[in-house]
Write a protein that holds these residues in place. Structure first.
Motif, PDB file in Angstrom:
ATOM      1  N   LEU A   1      21.521  31.729  42.927  1.00  0.00           N
ATOM      2  CA  LEU A   1      21.378  31.501  44.365  1.00  0.00           C
ATOM      3  C   LEU A   1      19.894  31.372  44.711  1.00  0.00           C
ATOM      4  N   ASN A   2      19.528  30.220  45.293  1.00  0.00           N
ATOM      5  CA  ASN A   2      18.153  29.965  45.732  1.00  0.00           C
ATOM      6  C   ASN A   2      18.111  29.995  47.256  1.00  0.00           C
ATOM      7  N   ILE A   3      17.214  30.775  47.802  1.00  0.00           N
ATOM      8  CA  ILE A   3      17.085  30.922  49.249  1.00  0.00           C
ATOM      9  C   ILE A   3      15.782  30.260  49.695  1.00  0.00           C
ATOM     10  N   LYS A   4      15.897  29.325  50.635  1.00  0.00           N
ATOM     11  CA  LYS A   4      14.728  28.720  51.250  1.00  0.00           C
ATOM     12  C   LYS A   4      14.446  29.416  52.573  1.00  0.00           C
ATOM     13  N   VAL A   5      13.153  29.674  52.808  1.00  0.00           N
ATOM     14  CA  VAL A   5      12.751  30.391  54.013  1.00  0.00           C
ATOM     15  C   VAL A   5      11.836  29.483  54.835  1.00  0.00           C
ATOM     16  N   ALA A   6      12.146  29.334  56.115  1.00  0.00           N
ATOM     17  CA  ALA A   6      11.308  28.516  57.012  1.00  0.00           C
ATOM     18  C   ALA A   6       9.911  29.109  57.108  1.00  0.00           C
TER      19      ALA A   6
ATOM     20  N   ASN B   1      -0.380  23.577  61.781  1.00  0.00           N
ATOM     21  CA  ASN B   1       1.061  23.435  61.571  1.00  0.00           C
ATOM     22  C   ASN B   1       1.382  23.756  60.118  1.00  0.00           C
ATOM     23  N   ALA B   2       2.345  24.669  59.912  1.00  0.00           N
ATOM     24  CA  ALA B   2       2.813  25.026  58.572  1.00  0.00           C
ATOM     25  C   ALA B   2       4.190  24.420  58.364  1.00  0.00           C
ATOM     26  N   GLU B   3       4.336  23.658  57.268  1.00  0.00           N
ATOM     27  CA  GLU B   3       5.582  22.923  57.036  1.00  0.00           C
ATOM     28  C   GLU B   3       5.932  22.958  55.550  1.00  0.00           C
ATOM     29  N   ASN B   4       7.217  23.235  55.246  1.00  0.00           N
ATOM     30  CA  ASN B   4       7.696  23.230  53.861  1.00  0.00           C
ATOM     31  C   ASN B   4       9.037  22.523  53.693  1.00  0.00           C
ATOM     32  N   GLY B   5       9.413  21.742  54.687  1.00  0.00           N
ATOM     33  CA  GLY B   5      10.680  21.043  54.613  1.00  0.00           C
ATOM     34  C   GLY B   5      11.843  21.783  55.219  1.00  0.00           C
TER      35      GLY B   5
ATOM     36  N   GLU C   1     -10.191   8.410  53.660  1.00  0.00           N
ATOM     37  CA  GLU C   1     -10.041   9.608  54.458  1.00  0.00           C
ATOM     38  C   GLU C   1      -8.750  10.301  54.064  1.00  0.00           C
ATOM     39  N   ARG C   2      -8.681  11.575  54.342  1.00  0.00           N
ATOM     40  CA  ARG C   2      -7.458  12.322  54.093  1.00  0.00           C
ATOM     41  C   ARG C   2      -7.319  13.393  55.161  1.00  0.00           C
ATOM     42  N   THR C   3      -6.097  13.844  55.327  1.00  0.00           N
ATOM     43  CA  THR C   3      -5.820  14.868  56.328  1.00  0.00           C
ATOM     44  C   THR C   3      -6.393  16.203  55.864  1.00  0.00           C
ATOM     45  N   LEU C   4      -7.005  16.922  56.788  1.00  0.00           N
ATOM     46  CA  LEU C   4      -7.592  18.212  56.457  1.00  0.00           C
ATOM     47  C   LEU C   4      -6.485  19.257  56.380  1.00  0.00           C
ATOM     48  N   GLN C   5      -6.340  19.888  55.203  1.00  0.00           N
ATOM     49  CA  GLN C   5      -5.282  20.865  54.973  1.00  0.00           C
ATOM     50  C   GLN C   5      -5.882  22.133  54.381  1.00  0.00           C
ATOM     51  N   GLY C   6      -5.142  23.230  54.537  1.00  0.00           N
ATOM     52  CA  GLY C   6      -5.591  24.523  54.045  1.00  0.00           C
ATOM     53  C   GLY C   6      -5.425  25.586  55.111  1.00  0.00           C
ATOM     54  N   GLU C   7      -5.415  26.835  54.681  1.00  0.00           N
ATOM     55  CA  GLU C   7      -5.186  27.926  55.631  1.00  0.00           C
ATOM     56  C   GLU C   7      -6.422  28.297  56.436  1.00  0.00           C
ATOM     57  N   THR C   8      -7.613  27.836  56.023  1.00  0.00           N
ATOM     58  CA  THR C   8      -8.855  28.193  56.711  1.00  0.00           C
ATOM     59  C   THR C   8      -9.600  26.930  57.113  1.00  0.00           C
ATOM     60  N   LEU C   9     -10.046  26.883  58.377  1.00  0.00           N
ATOM     61  CA  LEU C   9     -10.847  25.780  58.896  1.00  0.00           C
ATOM     62  C   LEU C   9     -12.178  26.347  59.366  1.00  0.00           C
TER      63      LEU C   9
ATOM     64  N   GLY D   1       6.477  31.391  53.468  1.00  0.00           N
ATOM     65  CA  GLY D   1       7.714  30.633  53.453  1.00  0.00           C
ATOM     66  C   GLY D   1       8.086  30.256  52.028  1.00  0.00           C
ATOM     67  N   VAL D   2       9.316  29.829  51.812  1.00  0.00           N
ATOM     68  CA  VAL D   2       9.810  29.407  50.501  1.00  0.00           C
ATOM     69  C   VAL D   2      10.454  28.028  50.672  1.00  0.00           C
ATOM     70  N   PRO D   3       9.917  27.009  50.006  1.00  0.00           N
ATOM     71  CA  PRO D   3       8.697  27.024  49.184  1.00  0.00           C
ATOM     72  C   PRO D   3       7.450  27.233  50.021  1.00  0.00           C
ATOM     73  N   MET D   4       6.315  27.402  49.353  1.00  0.00           N
ATOM     74  CA  MET D   4       5.070  27.692  50.062  1.00  0.00           C
ATOM     75  C   MET D   4       4.731  26.530  50.995  1.00  0.00           C
ATOM     76  N   PRO D   5       4.512  26.802  52.273  1.00  0.00           N
ATOM     77  CA  PRO D   5       4.248  25.706  53.223  1.00  0.00           C
ATOM     78  C   PRO D   5       2.844  25.137  53.076  1.00  0.00           C
ATOM     79  N   VAL D   6       2.687  23.901  53.567  1.00  0.00           N
ATOM     80  CA  VAL D   6       1.398  23.219  53.633  1.00  0.00           C
ATOM     81  C   VAL D   6       0.892  23.314  55.066  1.00  0.00           C
ATOM     82  N   VAL D   7      -0.381  23.720  55.231  1.00  0.00           N
ATOM     83  CA  VAL D   7      -0.977  23.905  56.557  1.00  0.00           C
ATOM     84  C   VAL D   7      -1.848  22.693  56.875  1.00  0.00           C
ATOM     85  N   THR D   8      -1.572  22.042  58.012  1.00  0.00           N
ATOM     86  CA  THR D   8      -2.322  20.870  58.474  1.00  0.00           C
ATOM     87  C   THR D   8      -2.967  21.197  59.810  1.00  0.00           C
TER      88      THR D   8
END
Length: 420
Positions: A131-136, A213-217, A189-197, A164-171
């Motif tokens: 059983l695999n559990i995904k967490v928002a 914004n944190a998103e993992n699907g 250019e690329r979108t700036l991502q990471g937990e610290t700005l 979150g599960v899987p680990m979310p990406v912060v934009t």
């Protein structure tokens, strides 16, 4: 003796046959237990935290065998229809006689792992379900501030810790627009991502609303909003440095001030604060942007004492600034009046009138022409032409003069007599 041993062996074989076969209604029946049909393949089940997970286990010809469920910690969940675990979220569901499923409601992340459905045959048959559990995604907001007031030139660090599960990406976004990173990819250019700005050497143009914004699907997307206010001392700017105006008129002075926090602004005349309670001076304040304001000074009915230097002062807790302009007297110069030009109407003089040659045609009514003939001689003046109209009727070969023609001839005779 040897014969006795053979007889005993035959008897034992016959007894075993009797135990294995019974006669019912003249037919024999095999009493050996039937082996269950059991699926032992491994399955993967994925569920989202908070939803219900269904773990399936099917058995055919279960007979008297026992079927049990074990959780990832090897704790007994159920035996046949009976539940043994003290968790009301889990139950045994049997939509069909072949099914021995368990339902896990409101699943949590710690419910994930390997579950086993076993039947106690020899050897024991086991079906494994992972059983695999995904967490928002979720953002931790307790230990970091969300509002910043910082002076120009300083550094600001915004932190957006997400789980979150899987680990979310912060934009990161600023004023609802994606923040682009050009440092590592000069060609694009690329979108700036990471937990610290981190914002280094911040300026007044960097203030506003920031969002991570944190998103993992797994919906919903987690969001955290930051508010940055950049502070700086006042900066005063005048639209003009010199302004001229005539006495008795009015004028408008403008002063633009940029500051954060907003500054206190006032006008002074030759170093003296203006008495704004009088009708002579009227001030108005306008908002030109987030940090900029315009203060106007309207001077009504300008007199000689109103000319001089006007200074705009602005101050806040970080500093002050001022700028000065000159209001001088402007004399309105008026030019000389243009002379009036008049024309004298033509009056008869001593010069002889023009000679008129009568027309030689006798065809109806015609419009006559007149001729100018210059008189010869040194002391004589040339004749002149005038607009004299005649009407000739030559129907009978004679000239008939109309009333207008007679009057015109009379005028001509009058001028001829005066000339003589």
């Amino acid at each position: 003796m040897k014969t006795l041993v053979l007889i005993l062996l035959r008897f034992a074989t016959y007894s075993n046959t009797l135990n294995a076969v019974s006669i019912v209604g003249g037919e024999s029946m095999d009493r050996a237990p039937i082996q269950p049909i059991f699926d032992t393949s491994t399955e993967n089940v994925t569920a989202i935290a908070g939803e219900t997970a269904e773990l399936r286990c099917t058995v055919e010809n279960k007979g008297s065998y026992n079927l049990i469920w074990l959780n990832p910690r090897k704790t007994l969940i159920s035996k046949d229809d009976s539940r043994f675990i003290d968790d009301s979220r889990i139950s045994v569901e049997r939509p069909n006689i072949r099914y021995w499923n368990i339902m896990v409601r409101e699943v949590r992340y710690n419910d994930s792992g390997e579950y086993m459905c076993q039947i106690n045959t020899k050897p024991v048959l086991i079906k494994r379900i992972i059983l695999n559990i995904k967490v928002a995604p979720e953002i931790i907001e307790d230990w970091k501030p969300t509002k910043f007031e910082v002076q120009e030139g300083k550094m600001v660090e915004l932190v957006c810790n997400a789980t979150g599960v899987p680990m979310p990406v912060v934009t990161w976004y600023r004023e609802a627009n994606l923040i682009r990173d050009y440092s590592e990819q000069p060609e694009g250019e690329r979108t700036l991502q990471g937990e610290t700005l981190r914002l280094h050497n911040i300026t007044r143009f960097c203030d506003g609303t920031y969002e991570c914004n944190a998103e993992n699907g797994v919906p919903p997307i987690a969001t955290k909003i930051f508010k940055i206010t950049v502070q700086f001392p006042p900066e005063v700017r005048l639209t003009v440095r010199r302004l001229g105006q005539a006495i008795g008129r009015e004028t408008l002075l403008e002063c633009k001030v940029a500051a954060s926090p907003h500054a206190t602004i006032q006008w002074t005349h030759n170093g003296t604060t203006l008495p704004l309670h009088l009708f002579k001076y009227v001030t108005n304040l306008y908002n030109d942007g987030v940090h900029e304001k315009t203060l106007t000074l309207n001077i009504i009915d300008i007199q000689q004492e109103d000319f001089g230097q006007y200074t705009c002062h602005a101050s806040n807790g970080l500093g002050q600034d001022s700028e000065t302009m000159l209001l001088y007297e402007y004399n309105i110069v008026t030019g000389p009046r243009r002379p009036q030009v008049t024309t004298t109407p033509w009056r008869p003089s001593g010069r002889p009138p023009p000679r008129i040659r009568p027309p030689s045609t006798n065809q109806g009514i015609i419009t006559p022409s007149y001729y100018e003939k210059k008189q010869g001689g040194r002391n004589q003046q040339p004749s002149y032409g005038g607009s004299v109209y005649y009407n000739y009727n030559t129907a009978n070969g004679t000239v008939k003069l109309t009333t207008v023609s007679i009057l015109n001839i009379a005028v001509l005779l009058y001028h001829v007599m005066r000339a003589l």
